[in-house]
Design a protein around this motif. Structure first.
Motif, PDB file in Angstrom:
ATOM      1  N   MET A   1       0.833  -1.202   0.000  1.00  0.00           N
ATOM      2  CA  MET A   1       0.000   0.000   0.000  1.00  0.00           C
ATOM      3  C   MET A   1       0.872   1.258   0.000  1.00  0.00           C
ATOM      4  O   MET A   1       1.835   1.320   0.748  1.00  0.00           O
ATOM      5  N   GLU A   2       0.508   2.218  -0.799  1.00  0.00           N
ATOM      6  CA  GLU A   2       1.338   3.427  -0.896  1.00  0.00           C
ATOM      7  C   GLU A   2       1.238   4.268   0.371  1.00  0.00           C
ATOM      8  O   GLU A   2       0.167   4.397   0.954  1.00  0.00           O
ATOM      9  N   SER A   3       2.376   4.877   0.751  1.00  0.00           N
ATOM     10  CA  SER A   3       2.357   5.656   1.984  1.00  0.00           C
ATOM     11  C   SER A   3       1.568   6.951   1.822  1.00  0.00           C
ATOM     12  O   SER A   3       0.958   7.430   2.771  1.00  0.00           O
ATOM     13  N   LEU A   6      -2.002   6.088   2.506  1.00  0.00           N
ATOM     14  CA  LEU A   6      -2.241   5.849   3.934  1.00  0.00           C
ATOM     15  C   LEU A   6      -2.242   7.155   4.712  1.00  0.00           C
ATOM     16  O   LEU A   6      -3.118   7.391   5.547  1.00  0.00           O
TER      17      LEU A   6
ATOM     18  N   LEU B  28      -3.889  -4.781  11.281  1.00  0.00           N
ATOM     19  CA  LEU B  28      -3.071  -3.853  10.494  1.00  0.00           C
ATOM     20  C   LEU B  28      -1.848  -4.559   9.927  1.00  0.00           C
ATOM     21  O   LEU B  28      -1.515  -4.402   8.751  1.00  0.00           O
ATOM     22  N   SER B  29      -1.189  -5.394  10.754  1.00  0.00           N
ATOM     23  CA  SER B  29       0.008  -6.073  10.255  1.00  0.00           C
ATOM     24  C   SER B  29      -0.369  -7.157   9.245  1.00  0.00           C
ATOM     25  O   SER B  29       0.409  -7.470   8.352  1.00  0.00           O
ATOM     26  N   LEU B  31      -2.526  -6.748   6.973  1.00  0.00           N
ATOM     27  CA  LEU B  31      -2.646  -6.028   5.701  1.00  0.00           C
ATOM     28  C   LEU B  31      -1.284  -5.547   5.183  1.00  0.00           C
ATOM     29  O   LEU B  31      -1.214  -4.779   4.237  1.00  0.00           O
ATOM     30  N   ILE B  33       0.751  -3.436   6.503  1.00  0.00           N
ATOM     31  CA  ILE B  33       1.009  -2.014   6.735  1.00  0.00           C
ATOM     32  C   ILE B  33       2.050  -1.918   7.840  1.00  0.00           C
ATOM     33  O   ILE B  33       1.952  -2.628   8.840  1.00  0.00           O
ATOM     34  N   TYR B  37       2.231   3.014  11.400  1.00  0.00           N
ATOM     35  CA  TYR B  37       0.920   3.561  11.035  1.00  0.00           C
ATOM     36  C   TYR B  37      -0.109   3.275  12.126  1.00  0.00           C
ATOM     37  O   TYR B  37      -1.058   4.041  12.303  1.00  0.00           O
ATOM     38  N   LEU B  55      -9.297   0.265   8.362  1.00  0.00           N
ATOM     39  CA  LEU B  55      -8.512  -0.885   7.882  1.00  0.00           C
ATOM     40  C   LEU B  55      -9.304  -1.683   6.852  1.00  0.00           C
ATOM     41  O   LEU B  55      -8.756  -2.096   5.822  1.00  0.00           O
ATOM     42  N   PHE B  58      -9.139   0.219   3.749  1.00  0.00           N
ATOM     43  CA  PHE B  58      -7.806   0.107   3.130  1.00  0.00           C
ATOM     44  C   PHE B  58      -7.729  -1.183   2.323  1.00  0.00           C
ATOM     45  O   PHE B  58      -7.234  -1.211   1.200  1.00  0.00           O
ATOM     46  N   GLN B  61      -9.301  -1.041  -0.869  1.00  0.00           N
ATOM     47  CA  GLN B  61      -8.782   0.057  -1.700  1.00  0.00           C
ATOM     48  C   GLN B  61      -9.828   1.144  -1.948  1.00  0.00           C
ATOM     49  O   GLN B  61      -9.980   1.626  -3.080  1.00  0.00           O
TER      50      GLN B  61
END
Lengths: 85, 202
Positions: A1-3, A6, B28-29, B31, B33, B37, B55, B58, B61
């Motif tokens: 995922m792009e920062s 985010l 979160l982890s 995914l 990320i 974050y 989340l 995310f 998308q």
């Protein structure tokens, strides 16, 4: 995922969340809330929570095995986690 | 009120926030990320269900606008919490902006139910809010870091969000003297869910 995605999403979510919390303080700075507002205040949270339960269950596949059985059992047990008043 | 008695007051929130924060961090982890974050989200957004929803969005998308609208609608209930805190915060200094920022479900419940003496009330409220947020940050960062180290079977962890909503619904239902709104909204949403289900099949 792009920062950038985010970070942008976090900023927007931060502003959205803070807005919901500051609105009453901006709107009713000098006056007491009316009975109607009191009624909404009392009953709105239940309605929103029920909406969220349905939202969270919208992707359950009821028509194929195991017919959402895991979710049904899980939701059924949620009551045991609430406070006994 | 001294520091220790305030900490004691926040223990119920700690018991809820640390596991829930860890569930958030693990998700979160999952995914992929990075863990920091989790720190940013818990520091700036500071909304339990709002962060879970973010989340989920995310993962699918969703656009940033969608995330903003969904978060706003989900947290709209906080507006009604604020309504009943207006008189309580009225005489506080500029520091009340932190109290408003930190008015989550749990903090609100604690501030509403606890008997904090009039003297030094602002300081006590600020401490309660800050302690609650620190538990939330601790839980979510710990979860995100653990998720990177431990090989977990994450299947079904997203159910924690459904469970949270169901538990909160039941709590609110029990707290509310009027049960009609609950049944009305359950009835309507069951009907809408049924329509949705049938339309999808067509």
């Amino acid at each position: 995922m792009e920062s950038s995605y985010l970070i942008g999403a976090i900023i927007v979510a931060t502003v959205a969340t803070y807005t919901t919390r500051i609105i009453p303080f901006l709107l009713f700075r000098n006056c007491e809330p009316s009975p109607l507002i009191r009624y909404i205040e009392l009953n709105m949270p239940v309605m929103i929570m029920v909406i969220l339960v349905f939202y969270a269950l919208k992707d359950v596949k009821w028509e194929v095995y195991p017919y959402g059985l895991a979710e049904i059992i899980g939701v059924g047990h949620c009551d045991s986690f609430t406070c006994k008043v | 009120m001294n520091f220790l008695s305030i900490v004691k007051l926040t223990i119920p929130v700690m018991m809820g926030y640390i596991p829930l924060g860890m569930a958030f961090g693990l998700l979160l982890s999952k995914l992929l990320i990075p863990w920091y974050y989790a720190l940013f989200m818990s520091m700036f957004i500071f909304a339990g269900s709002g962060q879970f929803l973010a989340l989920t969005l995310f993962a699918s998308q969703a656009t940033i606008l969608e995330i903003g609208i969904a978060t706003f609608l989900l947290n709209l209930r906080h507006t009604f919490y604020g309504l009943s805190m207006i008189s309580a915060f009225k005489d506080f200094s500029w520091k009340k902006h932190y109290l408003i920022f930190g008015l989550t479900d749990e903090t609100f419940a604690l501030l509403k139910t606890s008997d904090v003496p009039e003297a030094n009330r602002e300081r006590a409220y600020l401490l309660i809010t800050a302690l609650n947020q620190s538990y939330w940050i601790f839980g979510s960062v710990a979860g995100a870091l653990l998720g990177n180290i431990l090989p977990f079977n994450y299947e079904g962890i997203e159910f924690s969000l459904t469970a949270l909503f169901v538990v909160l619904s039941i709590e609110l239902y029990k707290k509310n003297r009027l049960h009609k709104p609950f049944f009305c909204s359950t009835y309507h949403w069951t009907f809408l869910a049924w329509c949705y289900f049938h339309l999808k099949k067509c």
